[in-house]
Design a protein around this motif. Structure first.
Motif, short mmCIF file in Angstrom:
data_model
loop_
_atom_site.label_atom_id
_atom_site.label_comp_id
_atom_site.label_asym_id
_atom_site.label_seq_id
_atom_site.Cartn_x
_atom_site.Cartn_y
_atom_site.Cartn_z
N ASP A 151 -61.33 8.10 -1.16
CA ASP A 151 -61.26 6.67 -1.42
C ASP A 151 -59.87 6.13 -1.11
O ASP A 151 -59.72 5.06 -0.50
N LEU A 152 -58.84 6.85 -1.52
CA LEU A 152 -57.47 6.42 -1.25
C LEU A 152 -57.19 6.40 0.25
O LEU A 152 -56.53 5.49 0.76
N GLN A 153 -57.69 7.39 0.96
CA GLN A 153 -57.47 7.43 2.40
C GLN A 153 -58.18 6.26 3.07
O GLN A 153 -57.65 5.65 4.00
N ARG A 154 -59.38 5.94 2.60
CA ARG A 154 -60.12 4.82 3.16
C ARG A 154 -59.36 3.50 2.95
O ARG A 154 -59.47 2.57 3.76
N GLU A 155 -58.60 3.43 1.85
CA GLU A 155 -57.83 2.23 1.54
C GLU A 155 -56.44 2.25 2.16
O GLU A 155 -55.60 1.42 1.83
N ASP A 186 -69.73 6.24 4.40
CA ASP A 186 -68.82 5.63 5.38
C ASP A 186 -68.33 6.70 6.35
O ASP A 186 -68.41 7.90 6.08
N PRO A 187 -67.82 6.29 7.52
CA PRO A 187 -67.43 7.28 8.55
C PRO A 187 -66.37 8.28 8.09
O PRO A 187 -66.41 9.44 8.51
N ILE A 188 -65.43 7.85 7.25
CA ILE A 188 -64.39 8.79 6.82
C ILE A 188 -65.00 9.88 5.94
O ILE A 188 -64.76 11.08 6.14
N THR A 189 -65.82 9.48 4.95
CA THR A 189 -66.46 10.47 4.09
C THR A 189 -67.39 11.36 4.90
O THR A 189 -67.38 12.59 4.74
N ASP A 194 -68.91 16.58 7.21
CA ASP A 194 -69.35 17.35 8.37
C ASP A 194 -68.33 18.43 8.73
O ASP A 194 -68.71 19.54 9.13
N LEU A 195 -67.06 18.13 8.57
CA LEU A 195 -66.03 19.12 8.85
C LEU A 195 -66.13 20.28 7.86
O LEU A 195 -66.03 21.46 8.24
#
Length: 376
Positions: A151-155, A186-189, A194-195
């Protein structure tokens, strides 16, 4: 290569915390009462006044690097005796000291202020959320930790979060990964999940892992982990294609670091045993006593024993010596930071790189397979 290096090295890089290895950054030019004077004053005070004096003392100790005592003092403060500004300061001091001392529950207690205090500044709220994310993994809540840090990275938080996210994420079960992406696709999550999935299903086959990683990168060209892989995946990239059947481990059998060295040895042996019990081939570990030998003698012994890589040394002086050399005989994963000015930053790509410092602010650094790289 099907040697179980992933099981042996990556969990070590992800979890090993070296007690007593982080240097203290002493304050310069402090005026006013010392921490001990403030604590003495607090003993003759009561209520909000005593709490404020103890908070000031804890803050001074934390900035001096004495996070153990700062944690003890801040942890005993009744935060209801503080005003809003003081309570925010208390939460920052307590959470920072708790993470430095690997006390996840105290960090959680400090960051509970996120739920009770509405007037936090955006910067303080972000800092406390970040520290809460780290603490959640410490207390055995990796899914909640990964969720909060993503969440922090998305923000667009101003932190380098890839390694902090990867640590809890890479330990999640398939079911937990499904739950993570189900609540936020969302794409980041989705990219992180997937990684982690391809990492979990690689079966320790590094070549297969990186074939699939190339496919992942084509699907997520703008993902933060595409711009910079988590450090332990980068470490695997560096050993890809190298048949490493034996690793020399430089650890002291005596002296002030002997207890830490013993814990590291037990951890390595346990990881190797776990991999072997699951039918995987692991590199043979050769432990070399580093307490009485110099660097040249250690590498000579490792080379003569047939080692293709080195873990260690642990002693800060020996790591500092490595940092001044233009090359080392074998790929090396150092277990500490040295004093060479070029390696005081939390990341590195040299031949002799630190594994992890104690403080939560420090990052894991990779093993290099370029034995001719500059060690600085």
């Amino acid at each position: 290569m099907r040697y179980a290096l992933r099981r042996l090295l990556l969990p070590l890089m992800a979890t090993l915390m070296l007690a007593g290895c982080a240097g203290q950054s002493m304050m310069q030019g402090i005026s006013g009462p010392s921490a001990q004077e403030l604590l003495k004053q607090a003993n003759s005070q009561s209520g909000p006044q005593a709490a404020a004096s103890r908070l000031e003392a804890a803050d001074i100790l934390a900035r001096q690097g004495d996070t153990a005592q700062a944690l003890q003092i801040a942890g005993q403060i009744d935060s209801t005796q503080l005003d809003d500004a003081q309570r925010t300061r208390w939460a920052l001091v307590l959470s920072d000291s708790a993470l430095a001392e690997e006390d996840g529950w105290s960090a959680i207690r400090a960051t509970d202020i996120l739920d009770t205090q509405a007037n936090l500044s955006a910067e303080d709220r972000q800092t406390l959320r970040y520290r809460r994310g780290l603490a959640l993994n410490m207390i055995g809540e990796p899914e909640a930790s990964a969720r909060l840090l993503i969440d922090l990275q998305r923000e667009n938080a101003p932190y380098e979060l890839n390694d902090d996210i990867w640590k809890p994420l890479s330990s999640l079960s398939p079911t937990a990964l499904d739950a993570l992406v189900a609540t936020n696709g969302d794409p980041i999550t989705q990219g992180w999940v997937d990684l982690a999935r391809l990492y979990r299903t690689s079966g320790g086959d590094i070549s297969n892992l990186f074939d699939r990683l190339d496919q992942w990168r084509s699907r997520y060209p703008d993902h933060p982990a595409n711009r910079r892989l988590p450090q332990d995946l980068s470490a695997l990239r560096r050993i890809e294609g190298n048949e490493i059947s034996q690793i020399a481990v430089f650890l002291p059998n005596s002296g002030p670091l002997a207890n830490i060295a013993s814990a590291i040895r037990q951890g390595l042996e346990a990881r190797a045993s776990d991999a072997q019990n699951q039918g995987e081939r692991t590199p043979r570990l050769t432990f070399v006593d580093s307490s009485q030998q110099n660097i040249d003698a250690l590498y000579a012994q490792a080379t003569m024993s047939g080692a293709q890589a080195v873990i260690g040394p642990l002693d800060k002086d020996k790591v500092s010596e490595l940092e001044t050399r233009s090359s080392v005989p074998l790929p090396t994963l150092a277990l500490n930071y040295g004093e060479h000015p070029g390696t005081r930053r939390p990341t590195c790509s040299s031949t002799a790189c630190p594994l992890r410092m104690k403080r939560a602010r420090s990052l894991t650094a990779p093993i290099s397979t370029d034995a001719g790289a500059r060690a600085s």
